[in-house]
Write a protein that holds these residues in place. Structure first.
Motif, mmCIF file in Angstrom:
data_model
loop_
_atom_site.group_PDB
_atom_site.id
_atom_site.type_symbol
_atom_site.label_atom_id
_atom_site.label_comp_id
_atom_site.label_asym_id
_atom_site.label_seq_id
_atom_site.Cartn_x
_atom_site.Cartn_y
_atom_site.Cartn_z
ATOM 1 N N VAL A 49 41.661 -1.018 -30.968
ATOM 2 C CA VAL A 49 42.655 -1.605 -31.872
ATOM 3 C C VAL A 49 43.004 -2.997 -31.335
ATOM 4 N N LEU A 50 43.770 -3.766 -32.121
ATOM 5 C CA LEU A 50 44.007 -5.171 -31.774
ATOM 6 C C LEU A 50 45.495 -5.516 -31.726
ATOM 7 N N GLN A 51 45.831 -6.456 -30.858
ATOM 8 C CA GLN A 51 47.208 -6.934 -30.771
ATOM 9 C C GLN A 51 47.205 -8.434 -30.503
ATOM 10 N N SER A 52 48.264 -9.112 -30.985
ATOM 11 C CA SER A 52 48.338 -10.568 -30.803
ATOM 12 C C SER A 52 49.218 -10.986 -29.626
ATOM 13 N N ASN A 53 50.252 -10.191 -29.345
ATOM 14 C CA ASN A 53 51.296 -10.579 -28.383
ATOM 15 C C ASN A 53 52.077 -11.806 -28.864
ATOM 16 N N TYR A 54 52.122 -12.009 -30.171
ATOM 17 C CA TYR A 54 52.919 -13.097 -30.738
ATOM 18 C C TYR A 54 54.358 -12.993 -30.215
ATOM 19 N N PRO A 55 55.026 -14.100 -29.889
ATOM 20 C CA PRO A 55 54.644 -15.504 -30.065
ATOM 21 C C PRO A 55 53.922 -16.127 -28.863
ATOM 22 N N ALA A 56 53.580 -15.324 -27.859
ATOM 23 C CA ALA A 56 52.818 -15.884 -26.735
ATOM 24 C C ALA A 56 51.469 -16.422 -27.218
ATOM 25 N N HIS A 57 50.942 -15.812 -28.272
ATOM 26 C CA HIS A 57 49.697 -16.267 -28.893
ATOM 27 C C HIS A 57 49.906 -16.344 -30.395
ATOM 28 N N ASP A 58 49.170 -17.236 -31.030
ATOM 29 C CA ASP A 58 49.193 -17.313 -32.489
ATOM 30 C C ASP A 58 48.367 -16.170 -33.070
ATOM 31 N N PHE A 59 48.620 -15.849 -34.327
ATOM 32 C CA PHE A 59 47.843 -14.799 -34.977
ATOM 33 C C PHE A 59 46.376 -15.187 -35.100
ATOM 34 N N ASP A 60 46.098 -16.481 -35.171
ATOM 35 C CA ASP A 60 44.708 -16.942 -35.214
ATOM 36 C C ASP A 60 43.935 -16.550 -33.957
ATOM 37 N N ASP A 61 44.654 -16.358 -32.857
ATOM 38 C CA ASP A 61 43.989 -15.982 -31.609
ATOM 39 C C ASP A 61 43.351 -14.596 -31.690
ATOM 40 N N LEU A 62 43.783 -13.797 -32.667
ATOM 41 C CA LEU A 62 43.129 -12.502 -32.884
ATOM 42 C C LEU A 62 41.648 -12.699 -33.217
ATOM 43 N N PHE A 63 41.330 -13.776 -33.941
ATOM 44 C CA PHE A 63 39.942 -14.039 -34.297
ATOM 45 C C PHE A 63 39.120 -14.426 -33.072
ATOM 46 N N THR A 64 39.739 -15.167 -32.162
ATOM 47 C CA THR A 64 39.053 -15.507 -30.912
ATOM 48 C C THR A 64 38.785 -14.247 -30.106
ATOM 49 N N THR A 65 39.765 -13.347 -30.093
ATOM 50 C CA THR A 65 39.610 -12.063 -29.396
ATOM 51 C C THR A 65 38.450 -11.282 -29.999
ATOM 52 N N VAL A 66 38.429 -11.178 -31.322
ATOM 53 C CA VAL A 66 37.369 -10.437 -32.007
ATOM 54 C C VAL A 66 36.011 -11.094 -31.765
ATOM 55 N N GLU A 67 35.974 -12.412 -31.749
ATOM 56 C CA GLU A 67 34.721 -13.122 -31.490
ATOM 57 C C GLU A 67 34.179 -12.786 -30.101
ATOM 58 N N LYS A 68 35.066 -12.732 -29.112
ATOM 59 C CA LYS A 68 34.629 -12.397 -27.747
ATOM 60 C C LYS A 68 34.137 -10.955 -27.670
ATOM 61 N N ILE A 69 34.827 -10.051 -28.367
ATOM 62 C CA ILE A 69 34.376 -8.655 -28.405
ATOM 63 C C ILE A 69 33.015 -8.576 -29.091
ATOM 64 N N SER A 70 32.877 -9.296 -30.186
ATOM 65 C CA SER A 70 31.621 -9.318 -30.940
ATOM 66 C C SER A 70 30.466 -9.817 -30.085
ATOM 67 N N ASN A 71 30.701 -10.861 -29.312
ATOM 68 C CA ASN A 71 29.652 -11.415 -28.459
ATOM 69 C C ASN A 71 29.216 -10.431 -27.381
ATOM 70 N N SER A 72 30.158 -9.603 -26.910
ATOM 71 C CA SER A 72 29.818 -8.606 -25.891
ATOM 72 C C SER A 72 29.134 -7.391 -26.485
ATOM 73 N N MET A 73 29.611 -6.969 -27.656
ATOM 74 C CA MET A 73 29.098 -5.744 -28.280
ATOM 75 C C MET A 73 27.837 -5.981 -29.125
ATOM 76 N N PHE A 74 27.601 -7.228 -29.485
ATOM 77 C CA PHE A 74 26.527 -7.563 -30.417
ATOM 78 C C PHE A 74 26.743 -6.865 -31.766
ATOM 79 N N ARG A 75 28.004 -6.854 -32.184
ATOM 80 C CA ARG A 75 28.372 -6.326 -33.499
ATOM 81 C C ARG A 75 29.051 -7.438 -34.283
ATOM 82 N N SER A 76 29.030 -7.324 -35.586
ATOM 83 C CA SER A 76 29.646 -8.362 -36.397
ATOM 84 C C SER A 76 31.162 -8.330 -36.236
ATOM 85 N N GLU A 77 31.767 -9.488 -36.330
ATOM 86 C CA GLU A 77 33.224 -9.585 -36.223
ATOM 87 C C GLU A 77 33.902 -8.784 -37.331
#
Length: 197
Positions: A149-177
Motif C-alpha cells: 500500500v502507499l502513503q505520502s506523509n503529507y505535508p512532509a512530501h507533496d502528493f506528487d511524490d507518490l508517483f516518484t515512489t511508485v516509479e522507484k518500486i516499478s523500476n525494482s519490480m519491473f512492473r508497470s506503475e
C-alpha cells in the motif's frame, strides 16, 4: 486511483484544494491520523464534508469513532492487547520482537516500511517517499504486490511524490506503475472492508 493511507498531518492548503489535488494526482482517498480528542472532532467534521477522507485513532479514542474510522493506530504491545477493532496501523519504528510476534493474530498496515514482513501474512507494508529508498533493492524486487500500500506523509512530501515512489518500486519490480497503483489501491480497499467493483 491512489489511496494515501497516511497523511502525517493536514493543513489549510490540503483542505482548500482537496478537489484540485484529487483531479491532478488521482489520489481519491486520504487517511488522517488525529492523535487527541480535539483533533478527532475536527477530523470527524472534515469527514462529514468530504466523503473521501477517513481516519485512524489511537486506542484511547477507539470508543469515540464512527464509520469513517478505518483502523486503530498502536505503538505498544499494551495498546495492541486492548484493540477491539479489526484493523491496526503501526509505525515500523515501533516494532520490537514482542510486538512483532503479537501482530500475527491481527491484520493491518506497517507504516513507513523498509522491509517486506513476509511472516505477517495479514499485514500490508506501506511505502512512503521517505522509506522507499531505504528498501534493499532485492527485497523490493521480490515484494509481493499483494503486500503493498502507499502513503505520502503529507505535508512532509507533496502528493506528487507518490508517483516518484511508485516509479522507484516499478523500476525494482519491473512492473508497470499503473499496475502497482491499482494493486495498492485494491489491497487498501480490501483491508478497510470496502467492496471492489
Amino acid at each position: 486511483m491512489i489511496i494515501d493511507v497516511h497523511l502525517k498531518n493536514y493543513d489549510d492548503n490540503f483542505i482548500d484544494n482537496i478537489e484540485e489535488i484529487m483531479e491532478e494526482t488521482n489520489v481519491q482517498m486520504f487517511v488522517l491520523h488525529p492523535k487527541d480528542a480535539d483533533a478527532l472532532k475536527e477530523v470527524q467534521e472534515l469527514t462529514d464534508e468530504h466523503h473521501n477522507i477517513f481516519y485512524t485513532v489511537p486506542v484511547e479514542l477507539a470508543d469515540n469513532t464512527d464509520k469513517k474510522c478505518v483502523a486503530v493506530y498502536i505503538s505498544t504491545i499494551q495498546e495492541l492487547e486492548s484493540v477491539k477493532k479489526d484493523v491496526v496501523m503501526i509505525e515500523e519504528d515501533n516494532l520490537d520482537e514482542t510486538l512483532y510476534k503479537a501482530l500475527y493474530k491481527h491484520k493491518g498496515i506497517i507504516l513507513n516500511a523498509t522491509k517486506s514482513y513476509d511472516h505477517l501474512k495479514n499485514f500490508f507494508v506501506s511505502i512512503s517517499p521517505s522509506s522507499v529508498d531505504q528498501f534493499d533493492n532485492d527485497v523490493l524486487n521480490k515484494l509481493s504486490m499483494k503486500k503493498l500500500v502507499l502513503q505520502s506523509n503529507y505535508p512532509a512530501h507533496d502528493f506528487d511524490d507518490l508517483f516518484t515512489t511508485v516509479e522507484k518500486i516499478s523500476n525494482s519490480m519491473f512492473r508497470s506503475e499503473q499496475s502497482i497503483m491499482l494493486e495498492a489501491s485494491k489491497n487498501t480497499l480490501q483491508l478497510f472492508g470496502f467492496k471492489i467493483m
